[in-house]
Design an enzyme around this catalytic site. Structure first.
Site, PDB file in Angstrom:
ATOM      1  N   GLU A 173       0.865  -1.171   0.000  1.00  0.00           N
ATOM      2  CA  GLU A 173       0.000   0.000   0.000  1.00  0.00           C
ATOM      3  C   GLU A 173       0.906   1.226   0.000  1.00  0.00           C
ATOM      4  O   GLU A 173       1.773   1.374   0.858  1.00  0.00           O
ATOM      5  CB  GLU A 173      -0.889  -0.021   1.250  1.00  0.00           C
ATOM      6  CG  GLU A 173      -1.925   1.080   1.287  1.00  0.00           C
ATOM      7  CD  GLU A 173      -2.777   1.058   2.579  1.00  0.00           C
ATOM      8  OE1 GLU A 173      -2.853  -0.002   3.244  1.00  0.00           O
ATOM      9  OE2 GLU A 173      -3.331   2.106   2.917  1.00  0.00           O
ATOM     10  N   ASP A 208      -5.596   9.630   9.736  1.00  0.00           N
ATOM     11  CA  ASP A 208      -4.239   9.258  10.134  1.00  0.00           C
ATOM     12  C   ASP A 208      -3.775   9.909  11.424  1.00  0.00           C
ATOM     13  O   ASP A 208      -4.039  11.082  11.687  1.00  0.00           O
ATOM     14  CB  ASP A 208      -3.259   9.618   9.011  1.00  0.00           C
ATOM     15  CG  ASP A 208      -3.381   8.646   7.847  1.00  0.00           C
ATOM     16  OD1 ASP A 208      -3.271   7.434   8.101  1.00  0.00           O
ATOM     17  OD2 ASP A 208      -3.595   9.092   6.706  1.00  0.00           O
TER      18      ASP A 208
END
Lengths: 413, 256
Positions: free
Chosen positions: B46, B57
């Site tokens: 990824e 995040d």
């Protein structure tokens, strides 16, 4: 003189129109969030729809707005300012509410929703600190735990409001990521919410964010515009003002104001932060210079670079320091029902001084942009003799130290 | 569909899957990191395309994204560079929706396909908002991986598993990315629920930080995604060797 507003009862008009399916205002809006937040947004949407149609909920909110927030707020006829500008200026006085800005209207509604959903903790973002103070106030009133995310830059320039929030029992979390202003405070509030959503309500302070927030906040703020329209009718022998103007960061006071006048023929004007000037690139004029994109859960107009990275906004006022605008404003701009212009930092300071010396009212720097715009446009795009309703979204105490330093070059002793 | 077929084949051969996450544009040698983790036994990789406002995040990936942006990383340059990495392991980009929308759905999907990128993860594009992008991605042959969260209802979970391509990304906790001391209590249940809902490969990610946690999580699903723990090593100055050593350690932990 019209009858004074105090002592009157708060009257909430019937609910306004819902956005279309999937939370759209025209092509804007929507629910662009991590999967974790989807269940909470669906729950909030259902809860709000039921509550907002319920007489009991509306009566409870109206009672709070009246006995706690000090509504209805008056519309003040500005005689000396009108003489100076050659246009008739009426001010909708949100600065006279408890906590000193329109933000209280929305947080009292959201606090009632929080209680209905059985949640014990609220989080909020704040720029200038007005929404943070309002949320901390409502949290104290309802006995809720309250965390306020605030950009580190704003913590610095709004120290008084930081202390007020702490005094009210809230925890203020300085946000250092990104530009350390309102946009980043919203990011960190969303990050908190992703982890705490099952017991926490995110009390968003403007008509931004994922569906249903832009709708909910507009509905809780429309009391500003609905009241103002009735008051104008009384003052103007049944007529509406020709121009309705309000400042726009995310756009909650403007959307609340506009909601009351959308059906009239009034020219609706939102005034965005022109910062150091549009050409300088340092501004917050998201409608004028933004392009369609997705941030904080909604498709709207945002300042961004050629790769779709969000740019930092710039404004003398922390409350307008946001690189986007609520989706309903983007839709109003797209279909031409409202227009959006910018006033620079200097024009806002001029508005700040002008209202102070002509009317004895010190405005917050945010609505000072609207006054600055009007001072510039009176006799130009606002013809001499027009009647203008301007929403004074908040009072200027919080900005006094910053303006003093800017004028004298020295911090206040 | 190379991503799903590769992961299915590995799974059906009895392997647990390891998918490391690398922030694109983080230092001049970031593509060497991609090659190194491929060689160290990654089943897919990824690659994060940095966005200015990454709300899903935590600190580590926020910092990595900011560093990459500060040295000039752009979505177009990262995607183009992936066209030159020349590895067999499937590549999946992860980015937020604004850069995708800004580039344009068809253009972005075409650029991924042209660079040999097999899949895309767009965490702020939930099922209900998927149409425009997913149609373009499907047409270009790019597999769009959807996320399911611990609080996703059973009905919704079934719809997500149905619409997801490549694999189903089970979010292993209530929260954002970042290392945790222990595996979240929701992780195993998330894996179990996804596995019950679909035959597609199911990977758990978010808050899976070390070999022990990888083993525990992988037991409840088909494999794991490990991001912050790897990116932290890169932020601390580790290069391709350090990244490869970490992935090899996770691989060994799963295979023995």
């Amino acid at each position: 003189m019209p009858a004074p507003a105090r002592g009157e009862h708060v009257h909430l008009d019937p609910p306004g129109p819902e956005p279309s399916a999937r939370g759209r205002f025209g092509e804007f809006g929507g629910r662009f969030v991590p999967e974790t937040l989807v269940p909470a947004l669906l729950e909030l949407e259902d809860e709000f729809r039921v509550a907002w149609a319920s007489d009991e909920f509306r009566a409870e909110l109206a009672a709070l707005l009246e006995s706690y927030a000090g509504r209805p707020t008056p519309v003040t006829e500005c005689r000396r300012l009108s003489e100076r500008l050659g246009v008739r200026v009426l001010l909708k006085r949100e600065d006279l509410t408890h906590t000193g800005s329109h933000k209280i209207n929305n947080v009292l509604g959201q606090a009632l929703l929080t209680r209905r959903m059985g949640k014990q903790r609220v989080i909020a973002e704040t720029g200038a600190g007005q929404h943070g103070v309002a949320t901390a106030t409502a949290a104290a009133l309802f006995g809720l735990d309250c965390i306020v995310f605030m950009g580190a830059v704003d913590v610095e320039r709004q120290a008084l409001n930081v202390f007020r929030m702490q005094l009210l029992g809230a925890e203020v979390v300085p946000v250092t990521s990104g530009s350390a202003t309102l946009k980043d405070a919203i990011n960190d509030a969303l990050r908190d919410w992703v982890a705490t959503v099952e017991h926490t309500h995110y009390c968003i302070g403007s008509v931004v964010g994922p569906h249903p927030y832009p709708w909910i906040v507009r509905e809780f703020q429309r009391v500003v515009g609905d009241e103002a329209r009735r008051q104008c009718c009384e003052l103007l022998d049944g007529a509406d003002p020709e121009v309705v103007v309000a400042c726009v960061g995310g756009g909650s006071n403007a959307m609340g104001t506009f909601a009351g006048f959308l059906e009239t023929s009034a020219r609706l004007v939102g005034v965005e932060a022109g910062g150091l000037g549009i050409e300088s690139g340092k501004h917050g004029a998201s409608v004028e210079r933004g392009v369609p994109g997705v941030l904080h859960g909604a498709r709207s107009l945002y300042l961004q670079d050629e790769d779709g990275q969000i740019l930092e906004a710039h404004s003398i006022s922390a409350g307008l320091d946001y690189p986007g605008v609520g989706p309903e404003h983007a839709a109003l701009a797209a279909d031409g029902r409202a227009e959006y212009h910018a006033a620079t930092d200097e024009e806002a300071l001029e508005g700040f001084r002008l209202l102070s010396v002509t009317e004895g009212i010190v405005p917050a720097l945010e609505p000072a942009h609207a006054i600055g715009w009007l001072a510039r446009e009176a006799g130009r795009s606002v013809p001499t003799g027009s009647t203008v309703l301007l929403t004074l979204s908040g009072r200027g105490d919080k900005d006094a130290a910053q303006v003093a330093e800017r004028i004298t070059g020295e911090p206040l002793p | 569909m190379k991503l799903e077929s590769t992961l299915r084949a590995r799974r059906d051969a009895g392997h647990k899957l390891v998918v490391p996450y690398v922030t694109g544009g983080l230092g001049a040698g970031w593509t060497d990191v991609v090659r190194a983790v491929a060689a160290a036994g990654a089943d897919a990789i990824e690659v994060g395309i940095p966005f200015s406002d990454p709300v899903m995040d935590g600190r580590t990936i926020q910092e990595a994204s900011q560093r990459a942006l500060d040295i000039g990383a752009t979505p177009a340059a990262i995607v183009a560079a992936l066209g030159d990495v020349d590895i067999e392991v499937p590549l999946v980009v992860m980015t937020y929706y604004n850069p995708v929308a800004h580039a344009g759905h068809e253009r972005f999907a075409a650029s991924l396909a042209a660079s040999g990128v097999d899949g895309a993860i767009v965490p702020d594009l939930p099922l209900d908002e998927l149409d425009g992008w997913a149609d373009a991605a499907d047409s270009a042959g790019v597999e769009t991986v959807l996320l399911a969260a611990p609080n996703t209802s059973d009905d919704r979970l079934r719809a997500i598993c149905e619409r997801s391509r490549g694999f189903v990304y089970g979010v292993a906790l209530m929260g954002i990315t970042g290392e945790r001391e222990t595996l979240a209590r929701q992780a195993v249940e998330m894996g179990r629920r996804c596995k019950a809902a679909t035959d597609r490969p199911v990977l758990l990610g978010v808050g899976i930080s070390n070999s022990a946690q990888v083993a525990e999580a992988a037991a409840a699903a088909d494999g794991v995604i490990v991001g912050s723990a790897l990116v932290r090593r890169l932020l601390e100055g580790g290069g391709p060797e350090a990244a490869a050593a970490f992935v090899a350690e996770l691989r060994t932990g799963l295979d023995t």
